[in-house]
Design an enzyme around this catalytic site. Structure first.
Site, short mmCIF file in Angstrom:
data_model
loop_
_atom_site.label_atom_id
_atom_site.label_comp_id
_atom_site.label_asym_id
_atom_site.label_seq_id
_atom_site.Cartn_x
_atom_site.Cartn_y
_atom_site.Cartn_z
CD1 TRP A 196 -2.81 1.57 0.62
CD2 TRP A 196 -1.48 2.34 2.24
NE1 TRP A 196 -3.27 2.81 0.99
CE2 TRP A 196 -2.48 3.31 1.97
CE3 TRP A 196 -0.51 2.60 3.22
CZ2 TRP A 196 -2.55 4.51 2.67
CZ3 TRP A 196 -0.58 3.81 3.90
CH2 TRP A 196 -1.60 4.75 3.62
CG ASP A 364 -15.76 5.47 2.81
OD1 ASP A 364 -16.95 5.32 3.07
OD2 ASP A 364 -14.85 4.72 3.24
NE ARG A 441 -10.49 1.74 5.18
CZ ARG A 441 -11.17 2.66 4.51
NH1 ARG A 441 -12.25 2.34 3.85
NH2 ARG A 441 -10.77 3.90 4.50
CE LYS A 474 -11.63 6.32 -4.94
NZ LYS A 474 -11.05 7.38 -4.11
CD1 TRP A 475 -15.13 -1.78 -7.11
CD2 TRP A 475 -17.09 -1.80 -8.15
NE1 TRP A 475 -15.70 -3.01 -6.90
CE2 TRP A 475 -16.90 -3.05 -7.55
CE3 TRP A 475 -18.27 -1.58 -8.89
CZ2 TRP A 475 -17.82 -4.09 -7.63
CZ3 TRP A 475 -19.19 -2.63 -8.98
CH2 TRP A 475 -18.97 -3.86 -8.36
CG ASP A 476 -12.04 2.04 -2.36
OD1 ASP A 476 -11.09 1.31 -2.63
OD2 ASP A 476 -11.97 3.01 -1.58
CG MET A 477 -12.04 -4.92 -2.98
SD MET A 477 -10.70 -5.93 -3.50
CE MET A 477 -11.29 -7.55 -3.13
CG ASN A 478 -10.90 0.56 1.00
OD1 ASN A 478 -9.85 0.97 0.53
ND2 ASN A 478 -12.03 1.22 0.88
CG ASP A 546 -5.18 5.32 -0.94
OD1 ASP A 546 -5.93 5.63 -1.89
OD2 ASP A 546 -5.51 4.52 -0.05
C1 DGJ Z 1 -9.21 3.83 -0.32
C2 DGJ Z 1 -9.10 4.67 -1.55
O1 DGJ Z 1 -7.92 4.38 -2.22
C3 DGJ Z 1 -9.21 6.13 -1.17
O2 DGJ Z 1 -9.03 6.94 -2.30
C4 DGJ Z 1 -10.53 6.38 -0.52
O3 DGJ Z 1 -11.56 6.20 -1.45
C5 DGJ Z 1 -10.72 5.46 0.68
N1 DGJ Z 1 -10.47 4.09 0.34
C6 DGJ Z 1 -12.11 5.60 1.24
O4 DGJ Z 1 -12.39 4.67 2.19
#
Ligand code: DGJ
Length: 753
Positions: A196, A364, A441, A474-478, A546
């Site tokens: 990351w 978010d 998370r 924006k499709w996120d996956m954390n 990020d």
């Molecule tokens: C991770 C993304 O990379 C960020 O840009 C942001 O959208 C956060 N998640 C939000 O939780």
């Protein structure tokens, strides 16, 4: 163009500058013959050396195993003699693994069949060779697909495995490509590492008898790798050397390997990771592997990059957006994190609109009951009216009044324990029997093998998209996948879960795009953890990292640009003091750095000093007029690497007609007692004179007064505003002054006289 030589029994696949040849040997095997620079002859079957002792099965049946173990194979099988990396492995009802594929038939077709449920390349003109192999004991057919495109040096491969028998079989390995290359010696294998905020670092390892493996076991391509494996000749660099690149159009667990056998042949392999994979193949059923993209360049890594960039822009990214101007956007994440409301968003939008920004991305935190921190509401895709009274409709209306569009953040694969969705469907979460699934998370992963979960996500996202005009998603996956057990799948299909997750993800994005064809999706996964060709098919831009600190981005971008067009990299201007590194970087550098990509801002512009606010319209106008066309249509050249030399970074974008170019030069730490840096440009027309101009966007670092105080030597060695021919710029080079300031940068605009 594909040709079959009946006498030699060879197939030859030609792209503009490369040839790929395979042959029929002993009437049944399918050895690989050649891949590299174009050759004229079609009969190169002598290269397989299948008639060379000691392993010649037709004259020496006692040595069949030895033959299978050394012959360069197009699609090698497990368990029957080839002890190298297999491309396919099948378990029968007796629980035994092993198969032997022999030739059945072939056909050559115009165009390219679609791969059901999978992202894949498309477009004309192209031709496809389908070679059907079979195992007459297991009663399976294996179709090997090879497509060549007339306009670019790329070949794609994929495989379809069909159970033609009565027995239920289990596929335990089904790679997309295997490529046996003769080893000249001294090659290096190219893979990627990272984590990351430090994504996509190229890694070069000497090729040899110890297998070099790259893989993901996270359910996504990951921060720490790329579904890619390359082979480079000794000392290959950005301009010179032979380079093979294999890239998988896939977004889940991948496996790639390279290993040289004792007979100096290097086997490259790439496909779905066989760990976590066991696919039940009922009688009559088939399985389609993802597509692999193969390219060969004898113009070094730069040649490979430019080929892949062209191929992805022309044949993988949906054409709706591939060459279309994308909106300059502002994202509220680092400006507000979770702490925002309609009023705050509209204050950002008001400033943004004055600057000429096209779109506000509400990141978010806009949904569910309580999303003031990462622990709640994922899965509840309805507007939090307490935070955003009037909802998305009101917001989009207000934005419209400001001449702006709305973008919304989603994380559709995830669910919070504190959510209506989890309370209603706790069984929709990935979970191993008897274990509490790990939180990462503070969230769980939805079981996308379950069509109800997938349909719920489609319906809830589409409800929002129908409630108001949303131009961008924006499709996120954390978090990565783990604890991958499914309450939905039967016992003997649990091994399908990881791949089915990816198929579910693809189905949702495909449905959204077919229902909302103008929607612009930007994929993202905790920064760049799912930056891969599979995602690129759905989203023309992907959030690169990020980490927006330009010094870090120089290194992240270098790896990303090796494989992906610059237009694919989501790229934002960050705060003066970066939230991740704590580094302070001058505004000019943050702006120039973000312009190498699909451009936006991610800071609270309402709090910018007045003099910086006045500069925004000029930045955007310059990006739209000069940078965006070069990024969308032009060629990319890497001139210097901060990661390699530790001092400076330089990239160049050149229009296809070579009439215009941009050079971005970034200095790392200022050096004491330093002279200017010489950089040699690339890709220009040697005969043409170019006018040189330093780009001045009015920011402190490139203004005239600043240079007087802190610059060693005149700008561009006195050539700012001057003219030089392409051959001079490429041969003798250009001086970029040394400036006594850390992280200083400059941009040079070249226009044909
Ligand atoms: C991770 C993304 O990379 C960020 O840009 C942001 O959208 C956060 N998640 C939000 O939780």
């Amino acid at each position: 163009m594909i040709t079959y030589n009946e006498k030699a029994k060879t197939w030859k696949l030609d792209t503009p500058h490369t040839s790929y040849i395979c042959a029929l040997a002993d009437g049944k095997y399918l050895p690989h013959v050649y891949y590299g620079k174009s050759v004229s002859d079609t009969d190169l079957s002598y290269l397989t050396r299948t008639d060379e002792g000691p392993f010649v099965p037709s004259v020496n049946p006692a040595e069949k195993q030895g033959f299978l173990d050394v012959c360069p194979m197009e699609y090698p099988c497990s368990g029957t003699g080839d002890s190298r990396e297999a491309a396919i492995s099948i378990e029968n009802e007796a629980g035994q693994e092993g198969l032997e594929l022999t030739f059945r038939s072939f056909r050559i077709i115009d165009g390219k069949p679609a791969l059901p449920g999978l992202p894949a390349s498309f477009g004309e003109p192209c031709q496809t060779l389908v070679i059907t192999m079979e195992d007459t004991i297991l009663h399976i057919a294996v179709e090997l697909f090879y497509t060549v495109f007339d306009d670019v040096d790329v070949l794609t491969r994929s495989t379809r495995i069909i159970n033609e028998g009565e027995e239920t079989l289990f596929l335990t390995r089904a790679l997309s490509v295997s490529l046996d290359l003769p080893e000249a010696g001294g090659e290096e294998v190219l893979t990627f590492s990272g984590t990351w905020a430090r994504e996509h670092r190229p890694v070069r390892t000497p090729a040899g008898p110890t297998a070099i493996v790259t893989k993901s076991l996270r359910g996504e391509s990951g921060h720490d790798g790329q579904p890619f494996i390359g082979l480079l000749s000794e000392n290959a660099d950005y301009e010179n050397g032979k380079v093979y690149g294999l890239h998988l159009v896939y977004s889940g667990d991948y496996f790639g390997s390279a290993r040289v056998n004792p007979f100096a042949s290097n086997r490259l392999a790439l496909g779905i990771n066989p760990d976590h994979f066991r696919w039940k193949l009922l009688p009559g059923a088939d399985f389609q592997t993802p597509e692999a993209v193969l390219t060969y360049s004898d113009a070094g890594l730069g040649g490979m990059s430019r080929t892949l960039h062209d191929f992805y822009r022309r044949h993988l990214i949906r054409q709706r957006w591939a060459f279309e101007n994308r909106p300059v956007l502002i994202n509220n994440w680092e400006a507000t994190y979770f702490d925002f409301n309609t009023e705050k968003l509209l204050s950002i939008a008001e400033e943004a609109s004055k600057a000429g920004i096209d779109l506000l991305v509400v990141d978010d935190g806009w949904f569910g009951h309580d999303r003031s921190e990462p622990s709640g509401s994922l899965g509840d895709w309805f507007v939090n009216e307490q935070k955003l009274p009037g909802g998305v409709h009101y917001l989009s209306q207000k934005l419209h009044e400001n001449n702006m569009k709305l973008g919304l953040w989603f994380e559709p694969e995830m669910v919070s324990e504190n959510s209506d969705l989890y309370r209603a469907h706790p069984d929709w979460v990935l979970k191993l029997h008897g274990r509490q699934p790990a939180r990462c998370r503070d969230q769980y992963v939805l079981d996308f093998s379950n069509p109800d979960a997938v349909n719920y996500i489609i319906l809830s996202i589409e409800k929002i998209l129908k409630s108001a005009p949303v131009a961008y998603l924006k499709w996120d996956m954390n978090r990565p996948l783990c604890d991958a057990g499914s309450a939905y799948l039967p016992v003997d299909q649990q091994g399908e879960l990881w791949h089915r997750h990816v198929l579910g993800l693809y189905r949702i994005q495909e449905t959204l795009l077919s229902d909302f064809p103008d929607l612009l999706i930007e994929n993202c996964s905790s920064g760049g953890a799912r930056f891969d060709p599979g995602m690129l098919y759905y989203s023309p831009q992907i959030w690169t990292s990020d980490d927006m600190d330009p010094i870090e981005r120089a290194m992240i971008n270098e790896g990303t640009e090796l494989l992906y067009p610059v237009s694919a990299m989501g790229s934002h201007v960050c705060k003066e003091r970066n939230d991740i590194t704590g580094r302070r970087v001058p505004l000019a550098t943050r702006v120039f750095s973000a312009m190498i990509g699909s451009f936006g801002y991610e800071l609270d512009i309402t709090e910018l000093p007045a003099e910086e606010k006045t500069l925004l319209p000029g930045q955007i106008a310059f990006y739209e007029k000069v940078m965006r066309p070069l990024i969308l249509f032009g060629d990319y050249y890497r001139l210097a690497s901060l990661a390699d030399n530790g001092r400076y970074d330089a990239v160049e974008l050149v229009s296809k007609d070579r009439s215009e170019a941009i050079v971005f030069f970034l200095q790392g730490l200022a050096q004491p007692n330093a002279k200017s840096t010489l950089i040699r440009l690339q890709g220009l027309n040697p005969e043409v004179a170019y006018l040189l101009e330093k780009v001045d966007l009015g920011t402190d670092a490139d203004s005239a007064s600043h240079e007087k105080d802190f610059t060693d030597g005149p700008a561009l060695g006195g050539l700012d505003g001057g003219r030089l021919h392409g051959d001079t710029l490429m041969g003798a080079g250009l001086h970029v002054e040394h400036v006594r300031e850390d992280f200083w940068s400059t941009m040079i605009h070249l226009v044909k006289e």
